[in-house]
Design a protein around this motif. Structure first.
Motif, PDB file in Angstrom:
ATOM      1  N   LYS A   1      -4.688   9.017  -0.839  1.00 36.57           N
ATOM      2  CA  LYS A   1      -4.494   7.737  -1.534  1.00 36.57           C
ATOM      3  C   LYS A   1      -5.419   6.666  -0.970  1.00 36.57           C
ATOM      4  CE  LYS A   1      -2.185   4.516  -3.929  1.00 36.57           C
ATOM      5  NZ  LYS A   1      -3.081   3.388  -3.806  1.00 36.57           N
ATOM      6  N   LEU A   2      -5.617   6.666   0.333  1.00 33.67           N
ATOM      7  CA  LEU A   2      -6.495   5.670   0.959  1.00 33.67           C
ATOM      8  C   LEU A   2      -7.970   5.925   0.667  1.00 33.67           C
ATOM      9  CD1 LEU A   2      -4.737   5.373   4.428  1.00 33.67           C
ATOM     10  CD2 LEU A   2      -4.838   3.606   2.656  1.00 33.67           C
TER      11      LEU A   2
ATOM     12  N   TRP B   1      -5.584  10.116  -6.406  1.00 38.30           N
ATOM     13  CA  TRP B   1      -4.478  10.580  -5.580  1.00 38.30           C
ATOM     14  C   TRP B   1      -3.346  11.214  -6.388  1.00 38.30           C
ATOM     15  CZ3 TRP B   1       0.576   9.001  -5.698  1.00 38.30           C
ATOM     16  CH2 TRP B   1       0.859   7.857  -6.444  1.00 38.30           C
TER      17      TRP B   1
ATOM     18  N   ARG C   1      -7.585   0.557   9.290  1.00 37.37           N
ATOM     19  CA  ARG C   1      -7.344   0.092   7.933  1.00 37.37           C
ATOM     20  C   ARG C   1      -8.028  -1.239   7.719  1.00 37.37           C
ATOM     21  NH1 ARG C   1      -2.361   2.471   6.747  1.00 37.37           N
ATOM     22  NH2 ARG C   1      -2.401   1.724   4.635  1.00 37.37           N
TER      23      ARG C   1
ATOM     24  N   GLU D   1       0.849  -1.193   0.000  1.00 39.75           N
ATOM     25  CA  GLU D   1       0.000   0.000   0.000  1.00 39.75           C
ATOM     26  C   GLU D   1       0.887   1.246   0.000  1.00 39.75           C
ATOM     27  OE1 GLU D   1      -2.335   2.621  -0.477  1.00 39.75           O
ATOM     28  OE2 GLU D   1      -3.519   0.802  -0.166  1.00 39.75           O
TER      29      GLU D   1
ATOM     30  N   GLY E   1      -1.077  10.514   1.853  1.00 43.11           N
ATOM     31  CA  GLY E   1      -1.419   9.149   2.249  1.00 43.11           C
ATOM     32  C   GLY E   1      -2.910   8.991   2.485  1.00 43.11           C
TER      33      GLY E   1
ATOM     34  N   PRO F   1      -8.454   6.435  -4.033  1.00 44.84           N
ATOM     35  CA  PRO F   1      -7.316   5.798  -4.702  1.00 44.84           C
ATOM     36  C   PRO F   1      -7.215   6.093  -6.200  1.00 44.84           C
ATOM     37  CG  PRO F   1      -8.920   4.157  -3.977  1.00 44.84           C
ATOM     38  CD  PRO F   1      -9.363   5.466  -3.431  1.00 44.84           C
TER      39      PRO F   1
ATOM     40  N   ALA G   1       0.211   4.326   0.248  1.00 43.37           N
ATOM     41  CA  ALA G   1      -0.120   5.323   1.268  1.00 43.37           C
ATOM     42  C   ALA G   1       0.767   5.161   2.502  1.00 43.37           C
ATOM     43  CB  ALA G   1      -1.591   5.209   1.664  1.00 43.37           C
ATOM     44  N   ASN G   2       1.168   3.926   2.804  1.00 45.97           N
ATOM     45  CA  ASN G   2       2.051   3.689   3.952  1.00 45.97           C
ATOM     46  C   ASN G   2       3.386   4.409   3.787  1.00 45.97           C
ATOM     47  OD1 ASN G   2       0.098   2.093   5.058  1.00 45.97           O
ATOM     48  ND2 ASN G   2       1.152   0.167   4.731  1.00 45.97           N
TER      49      ASN G   2
END
Length: 191
Positions: free
Chosen positions: A79-80, A86, A190, A29, A76, A83, A31-32
């Motif tokens: 993005k989550l 982003w 999450r 992922e 981030g 998606p 975003a992490n």
């Protein structure tokens, strides 16, 4: 006490960042990565604050580094939550970093938009049931640092909202709460 609490918040942010990087290797992922880098930048700022106190905020690097934290964390979050979109926000982040580097007057605008993304998007995602309820922790972290940032910014004005002494006394606790809320939101919120 100021330096100790700020230092603890920095170490906690580094631990969360390292866990998110590890999680990236397992889940992939992206975003992490964004959130991790934002938290690592916060760790650097917290280290500077722990070592130099508020004098660290006078550094020419303070504004660009300080703006990177919400920009990367908001990227981030974007993005989550969105998606598919982003990449457009990533362009805004890049433009924002350049703008802040060139002109310090861009900081409030860039900071405000990133702060709104951090605060509002998790609420939207939880309301739409695309993210678990725990993701609200990210909004709480954004709210916490937003209040602290406004108080700190107003302390430099002619008519501050709160006395500088009170802002300085509360700031380390606000920073620690921010990191705790972000950790809660990003680690437990999450799917």
């Amino acid at each position: 006490m100021f330096q100790v609490v700020v230092g603890v918040s920095g170490v906690l942010s580094l631990l969360v960042a390292l866990y998110l990087l590890y999680s990236y290797t397992r889940r992939g992922e992206l975003a992490n990565i964004f959130v991790s880098v934002g938290l690592i930048v916060y760790f650097i700022l917290a280290l500077l604050l722990a070592l130099e106190g508020l004098k660290a905020l006078e550094s020419p690097l303070a504004a660009p580094l300080g703006a990177l934290v919400p920009l990367l964390i908001s990227l981030g979050v974007f993005k989550l939550v969105f998606p598919k979109w982003w990449r457009y926000y990533a362009i805004y982040v890049l433009v924002g970093v350049v703008a802040i580097t060139i002109a310090r007057v861009a900081v409030p605008v860039v900071h405000s938009i990133a702060g709104l993304v951090i605060f509002l998007f998790p609420i939207y995602a939880v309301a739409k049931k695309t993210m678990p309820m725990h993701f609200i922790g990210v909004s709480l972290g954004g709210l916490t640092i937003g209040i602290g940032g406004i108080a700190l910014a107003s302390a430099a004005m002619a008519r501050p909202i709160l006395p500088l002494e009170l802002v300085v006394a509360l700031l380390p606790w606000i920073l620690l709460l921010m990191v705790i809320f972000f950790a809660y939101g990003f680690l437990l919120g999450r799917r």
